[in-house]
Design an enzyme around this catalytic site. Structure first.
Site, PDB file in Angstrom:
ATOM      1  CB  THR A  13      -1.157  -0.218   1.336  1.00  0.00           C
ATOM      2  OG1 THR A  13      -0.091   0.110   2.422  1.00  0.00           O
ATOM      3  CG2 THR A  13      -1.800  -1.279   1.200  1.00  0.00           C
ATOM      4  N   GLY A  14       0.267   2.226  -0.569  1.00  0.00           N
ATOM      5  CA  GLY A  14       1.127   3.645  -0.667  1.00  0.00           C
ATOM      6  C   GLY A  14       2.348   3.521  -1.632  1.00  0.00           C
ATOM      7  N   GLY A  17       4.750   6.664  -2.642  1.00  0.00           N
ATOM      8  CA  GLY A  17       5.241   7.827  -2.013  1.00  0.00           C
ATOM      9  C   GLY A  17       7.085   7.382  -1.785  1.00  0.00           C
ATOM     10  CB  ILE A  19       8.923   4.270   2.129  1.00  0.00           C
ATOM     11  CG1 ILE A  19       9.889   5.320   3.092  1.00  0.00           C
ATOM     12  CG2 ILE A  19       9.224   3.013   2.680  1.00  0.00           C
ATOM     13  CD1 ILE A  19       9.513   5.265   4.477  1.00  0.00           C
ATOM     14  N   GLY A  20       7.623   3.851  -0.565  1.00  0.00           N
ATOM     15  CA  GLY A  20       6.642   3.078  -1.582  1.00  0.00           C
ATOM     16  C   GLY A  20       7.243   2.529  -2.883  1.00  0.00           C
ATOM     17  CB  SER A 133       7.298   6.115  12.637  1.00  0.00           C
ATOM     18  OG  SER A 133       8.193   7.412  13.063  1.00  0.00           O
ATOM     19  CE1 TYR A 146       3.609   9.432  10.592  1.00  0.00           C
ATOM     20  CE2 TYR A 146       5.291   9.870  12.108  1.00  0.00           C
ATOM     21  CZ  TYR A 146       4.678   9.327  11.072  1.00  0.00           C
ATOM     22  OH  TYR A 146       5.699   8.507  10.098  1.00  0.00           O
TER      23      TYR A 146
END
Length: 236
Positions: A13-14, A17, A19-20, A133, A146
């Site tokens: 997913t993602g 981005g 990192i994606g 994170s 976050y």
């Protein structure tokens, strides 16, 4: 006559981005990659062509999306990577800010994990990797929502690993440190220099660092329920 083994399938997913994109590149070396994205169709098309991948533009907080993608692709590796970030004083966080943060990180991961697990259990094998994170481990000022969402992914990982370990499914988590680019582009140069100085290895992380760690966990057959800090020592 020998035949080439069928490649396994990874859902990320993602995928557009920072990192994606690195995930799609690195994971495609060993898996057929399917990835989701919310915007940036041009980048998605580019990744499809470069890595022979398949993309879906969607909202990962829609349970029907996860079900449809899982029904079309027999998933062996799921990487719950999609995420958003926001720097805001706690007193200024709105109800919408809070729920959106929880939905993208936690609800999206819940939906996709629940959608792929029946197939993994039937095969007695599979791997789920959640991207948390360093702030989910240590907390960050002005990023309470976050940090909370990322900490939730850590608890989600540990509980799911215990429940599905007997079924042959491994669940692990990566907690990246400060990664250059992407979500951190909004930070000032002074802040970034300070973060670099507080990282024992003396540099910022890269998206590739996280992607390589994901590939390791995907193949680490006796590792489950672990939180791997890819942070250059920042979280020590």
């Amino acid at each position: 006559m020998s035949t080439t083994p069928k490649r396994k399938t990874a859902i990320i997913t993602g995928g557009t981005g920072t990192i994606g994109q690195a995930m799609v590149e690195i994971i495609s070396k060993r898996y057929d990659v399917v990835f989701t994205y919310h915007h940036n169709k041009n980048k998605a098309t580019e990744l499809e062509q470069l890595y022979n991948a398949k993309s879906y533009r969607c909202d990962i907080t829609d349970i029907n999306v996860a079900k449809k993608i899982a029904a079309k692709h027999d998933c062996d590796l799921l990487i719950n990577n999609a995420g958003i970030a926001q720097v805001k004083m706690f007193a200024d966080i709105t109800e919408l800010d809070w729920y959106k943060m929880m939905d993208v990180h936690l609800t999206g991961s819940f939906y996709f994990s629940q959608a792929v697990l029946p197939s993994m259990v039937s095969k007695k094998s599979g791997c789920i990797i959640n991207i948390s994170s360093v702030w989910g481990v240590n907390g960050a000022s002005c990023e309470v929502h976050y940090s909370t969402a990322k900490a939730g992914l850590i608890g989600f990982t540990k509980a799911l690993a215990k429940e599905y370990g007997p079924s042959g499914v491994r669940v692990n988590c990566i907690a990246p440190g400060v990664i250059g680019g992407g979500m951190n582009n909004s930070l000032s140069a002074d802040v970034m220099d300070s973060l670099k100085e507080n990282t024992p290895l003396g540099r910022l992380g890269t998206a590739k660092d996280v992607a390589v760690a994901s590939l390791y966990l995907a193949g680490a057959e006796f590792v489950t329920g672990q939180i791997l800090g890819v942070d250059g020592g920042f979280g020590l």
